[in-house]
Design an enzyme around this catalytic site. Structure first.
Site, short mmCIF file in Angstrom:
data_model
loop_
_atom_site.label_atom_id
_atom_site.label_comp_id
_atom_site.label_asym_id
_atom_site.label_seq_id
_atom_site.Cartn_x
_atom_site.Cartn_y
_atom_site.Cartn_z
NE ARG A 44 -4.50 -3.62 -9.85
CZ ARG A 44 -3.84 -2.50 -9.54
NH1 ARG A 44 -4.43 -1.56 -8.84
NH2 ARG A 44 -2.60 -2.32 -9.93
CG HIS B 221 2.74 -1.38 -13.99
ND1 HIS B 221 3.33 -0.49 -14.85
CD2 HIS B 221 1.72 -0.72 -13.40
CE1 HIS B 221 2.69 0.68 -14.76
NE2 HIS B 221 1.70 0.55 -13.89
CD GLU C 77 -3.75 5.46 -12.61
OE1 GLU C 77 -2.56 5.40 -12.29
OE2 GLU C 77 -4.65 4.94 -11.95
CB SER D 175 -0.89 0.02 1.24
OG SER D 175 -1.76 -1.08 1.26
NE ARG E 160 -1.92 -0.59 -14.64
CZ ARG E 160 -1.98 -0.32 -13.35
NH1 ARG E 160 -1.94 -1.31 -12.48
NH2 ARG E 160 -2.06 0.91 -12.93
CG HIS F 140 1.82 -3.65 -10.53
ND1 HIS F 140 2.65 -2.90 -9.74
CD2 HIS F 140 0.65 -2.95 -10.64
CE1 HIS F 140 2.02 -1.78 -9.38
NE2 HIS F 140 0.81 -1.80 -9.90
C1 LIG Z 1 4.45 0.09 -6.62
C2 LIG Z 1 2.97 -0.12 -6.52
C3 LIG Z 1 2.10 0.88 -6.94
C4 LIG Z 1 0.72 0.70 -6.84
N1 LIG Z 1 -0.12 1.72 -7.20
C5 LIG Z 1 -1.45 1.57 -7.01
C6 LIG Z 1 -2.33 2.66 -7.25
O1 LIG Z 1 -1.92 3.75 -7.61
N2 LIG Z 1 -3.66 2.46 -7.04
C7 LIG Z 1 -4.17 1.26 -6.62
O2 LIG Z 1 -5.39 1.13 -6.46
N3 LIG Z 1 -3.34 0.23 -6.37
C8 LIG Z 1 -2.00 0.36 -6.54
N4 LIG Z 1 -1.17 -0.69 -6.26
C9 LIG Z 1 -1.74 -1.91 -5.69
C10 LIG Z 1 -2.10 -1.65 -4.24
O3 LIG Z 1 -1.10 -0.86 -3.65
C11 LIG Z 1 -2.22 -2.93 -3.45
O4 LIG Z 1 -3.04 -3.84 -4.12
C12 LIG Z 1 -2.84 -2.66 -2.10
O5 LIG Z 1 -2.14 -1.64 -1.46
C13 LIG Z 1 -2.83 -3.91 -1.26
O6 LIG Z 1 -3.17 -3.56 0.05
P1 LIG Z 1 -3.30 -4.68 1.15
O7 LIG Z 1 -3.63 -3.97 2.41
O8 LIG Z 1 -4.19 -5.74 0.67
O9 LIG Z 1 -1.84 -5.32 1.23
P2 LIG Z 1 -0.45 -4.65 1.56
O10 LIG Z 1 -0.51 -3.20 1.48
O11 LIG Z 1 0.57 -5.35 0.75
O12 LIG Z 1 -0.21 -5.04 3.09
C14 LIG Z 1 0.07 -6.36 3.47
C15 LIG Z 1 0.47 -6.35 4.92
O13 LIG Z 1 0.53 -7.69 5.40
C16 LIG Z 1 1.74 -7.89 6.11
N5 LIG Z 1 2.03 -9.32 6.04
C17 LIG Z 1 2.24 -10.08 4.95
N6 LIG Z 1 2.44 -11.36 5.30
C18 LIG Z 1 2.34 -11.42 6.65
C19 LIG Z 1 2.46 -12.46 7.62
N7 LIG Z 1 2.74 -13.73 7.28
N8 LIG Z 1 2.31 -12.16 8.92
C20 LIG Z 1 2.06 -10.88 9.32
N9 LIG Z 1 1.96 -9.85 8.44
C21 LIG Z 1 2.08 -10.12 7.13
C22 LIG Z 1 2.72 -6.98 5.42
O14 LIG Z 1 3.85 -6.73 6.21
C23 LIG Z 1 1.84 -5.76 5.20
O15 LIG Z 1 1.74 -5.01 6.37
C24 LIG Z 1 0.21 -0.53 -6.35
C25 LIG Z 1 1.09 -1.54 -5.94
C26 LIG Z 1 2.45 -1.34 -6.02
C27 LIG Z 1 3.37 -2.43 -5.57
#
Ligand SMILES: Cc1cc2nc3c(=O)[nH]c(=O)nc-3n(C[C@H](O)[C@H](O)[C@H](O)COP(=O)(O)OP(=O)(O)OC[C@H]3O[C@@H](n4cnc5c(N)ncnc54)[C@H](O)[C@@H]3O)c2cc1C
Length: 535
Positions: free
Chosen positions: A379, A236, A118, A45, A283, A344
């Protein structure tokens, strides 16, 4: 092993996990435990740049219907229209909530929220913050809400390593490893929420940070939950062609949205040869266009020319991209940016409803680890942050209605049998993990990546099986990295097996031996029986 009893445990502190905790805390007086394997702020995130979709009432060009249509088109037959509408309809409220938690979306000089464009969006509808630091702005705002909330307890540097599933296939908690002390703890919980994000690290080239090892998906699958559409990986098109700490810096799609152009190293435009929408096609199409150009002509990368964007606009909109390029010796005001595709986002994941319910009682998933059928086969840009917050909010509502009591310590045979496996050391041959991880990531990139065939996928599966045999650590591992490798192996296997099952090309999944799209669109599912209790 020491233990804790708590009504709710959320695994992961990305936007999905934090948002679930905040919304749940607004609705319950009970304790909420967040466990996160790194610092609170480290997640995919945090790196999100482009923004978050918002269908705002004041944007008269836009509508829920238009956004649903764009999402369905990108999803190539596998987006559920009801889910798309459900999420889209809640986007304006989600944006207002984020603002109330302190997110400062960028505004025009007239103080109106600025919207960008986008790929594959038919109108400007993407809100951004800090120029190109949207994820960071949201993550930091949510972290500060969570850190001030006395009901929310946080275990940092603590990794979930196995889920407790009782003899009735109900999830009753999670075993965690404190990475700083090496101690294990059993957390008994009535509701276990997986918010562990994606799995980009399964590929040698990825925009995802090191935490993205597919842990939650692997844990849920091990526990018997159904996973869906694992073959759909979004590559990506434009990652900066340099690697640092196992990941590549993303050059956001909104750079092309603002007018930057893709060129070959010889200065030729090429994407229009593959799709009439050119650089702003979905994409998967732009990625394959780059992939085929690189392969045919032996290019190491292609170029992204930003000279079409006025300098002042570039500076205001993309300060972090300018900085990252500078760190690699590229002055984007003078030179185009070398870019190439990288893994990505995973569209598949743990099968859930739009309220985060999985196929197992007591187990929920939200964010990138889950699969609600919103993204389908591909996506749409900036839809994932929206999905994170809408599903998190719905899940919090559902959990709050369940009136959770603190669970008791379990006397279930299957649970106690699993706990006992983490109480004794049973390490055999000790392989050096780093080369095995590298071999897995290279194999996935080369044989289960952007373009694949049955033969390549079978070779990849063989490598995964050999690596698993060599590693041979099904339960207690020596350290956090070994658990991550175990997750990577499971996630890789799921991606390969799903890709083998899908004998067609669709969205992010491209089979060179089956380049056509079937008339009928079907989801793919994988699940396994949890291991029986042998004690
Ligand atoms: C570079 C980049 C740019 C992006 N840009 C966009 C954008 O502009 N707009 C958009 O909509 N999406 C974007 N995305 C996608 C989006 O960021 C992600 O899909 C989204 O943030 C995922 O959020 P999440 O909370 O599901 O997971 P994450 O944000 O990945 O959080 C996962 C959490 O789980 C924890 N974790 C993992 N495994 C374990 C474990 N075994 N035990 C305890 N903790 C664990 C990690 O430490 C982390 O805190 C982008 C992604 C990337 C990589």
């Amino acid at each position: 092993m020491k233990f804790r009893q708590t009504p709710y445990v959320i695994i992961g502190s990305g936007i999905a996990g934090l948002y679930t905790a905040i919304k749940l805390s607004e609705k319950t007086d009970r304790e909420i435990l967040i466990i996160t394997k790194s610092g609170l702020r480290e997640s995919n995130s945090r790196y999100a740049q482009g923004g978050i979709v918002g269908i705002l009432p004041e944007n008269i060009e836009d509508s829920v219907e238009l956004h649903v249509q764009d999402t369905l088109k990108a999803g190539s037959g596998l987006t559920d229209p009801d889910v798309a509408r459900f999420i889209s309809e809640r986007s304006a409220v989600a944006v207002a909530d984020l603002i109330s938690y302190g997110v400062n979306f960028d505004k025009s000089p007239e103080k109106k929220v600025e919207l960008t464009l986008e790929g594959a969006h038919s109108v400007r509808r993407i809100l951004h913050a800090g120029g190109d630091a949207t994820g960071r702005s949201i993550e930091l705002a949510l972290c500060s809400v969570v850190e001030k909330d006395p009901k929310i307890l946080i275990y940092r540097q603590t990794q979930a390593v196995d889920l407790l599933i009782d003899s009735d296939n109900t999830c009753k908690g999670v075993i965690v490893l404190d990475k700083t002390t090496g101690e294990y703890e059993t957390v008994y919980a009535n509701s276990v929420i997986i918010a562990t994000g994606g799995a980009g690290q399964v590929y040698a080239r990825t925009t995802n940070p090191q935490i993205a090892t597919g842990d939650g998906i692997a844990l849920a699958y091990r526990a018997g939950a159904t996973v869906q559409n694992m073959e759909f990986i979004q590559f990506h098109p434009t990652a900066l062609d340099f690697e640092e700490n196992g990941s590549r810096f993303l050059i956001s799609e909104s750079v092309r949205g603002e007018g930057a152009k893709l060129k070959t190293p010889d200065g030729e435009s090429f994407t229009h040869k593959y799709d009439e929408r050119g650089d702003l096609a979905p994409r998967d199409i732009v990625t394959r266009a780059i992939y085929f150009e690189m392969k045919r002509h032996g290019y190491e990368h292609v170029l992204l020319d930003t000279s079409t964007i006025p300098e002042e606009k570039l500076k205001a909109r993309f300060p972090n991209i300018i900085k990252a390029c500078e760190e690699h010796g590229i002055d984007i005001f003078k030179k185009p940016i070398p870019v190439s595709p990288a893994a990505h986002y995973i569209m598949g994941g743990i099968k859930t409803t739009v309220r985060g319910e999985t196929s197992l009682k007591g187990l929920y998933a939200v964010g990138e680890a889950g699969c609600t059928s919103f993204h389908g086969a591909n996506r749409l840009a900036s839809n994932s942050l929206l999905e994170c917050v809408v599903v998190a909010s719905e899940l919090a509502q559902l959990l709050s209605e369940q009136n959770e009591d603190v669970p008791s310590e379990s006397s279930d045979c299957r649970i106690n049998c699993l706990i006992s496996k983490y109480e004794k050391n049973n390490f055999g041959y000790k392989p050096d993990i780093a080369p095995l991880v590298q071999q897995l990531r290279e194999t996935m990139w080369g044989k289960a990546g952007i373009v694949k065939t049955e033969e390549e996928l079978m070779e990849a599966l063989k490598v995964v099986n050999e690596l698993r045999l060599e590693f041979n650590q099904p339960y207690k591992c020596r350290n956090a990295e070994e658990y991550e490798f175990r997750s990577l192996l499971t996630t890789a296997e799921l991606i390969i097996r799903s890709a083998l099952m899908r004998k067609e090309s669709r969205g992010g999944h491209y089979r060179e031996d089956f380049p056509e799209t079937s008339d009928v669109a079907c989801d793919s599912y994988l699940s396994k029986q949890p291991e029986p209790c042998l004690c």
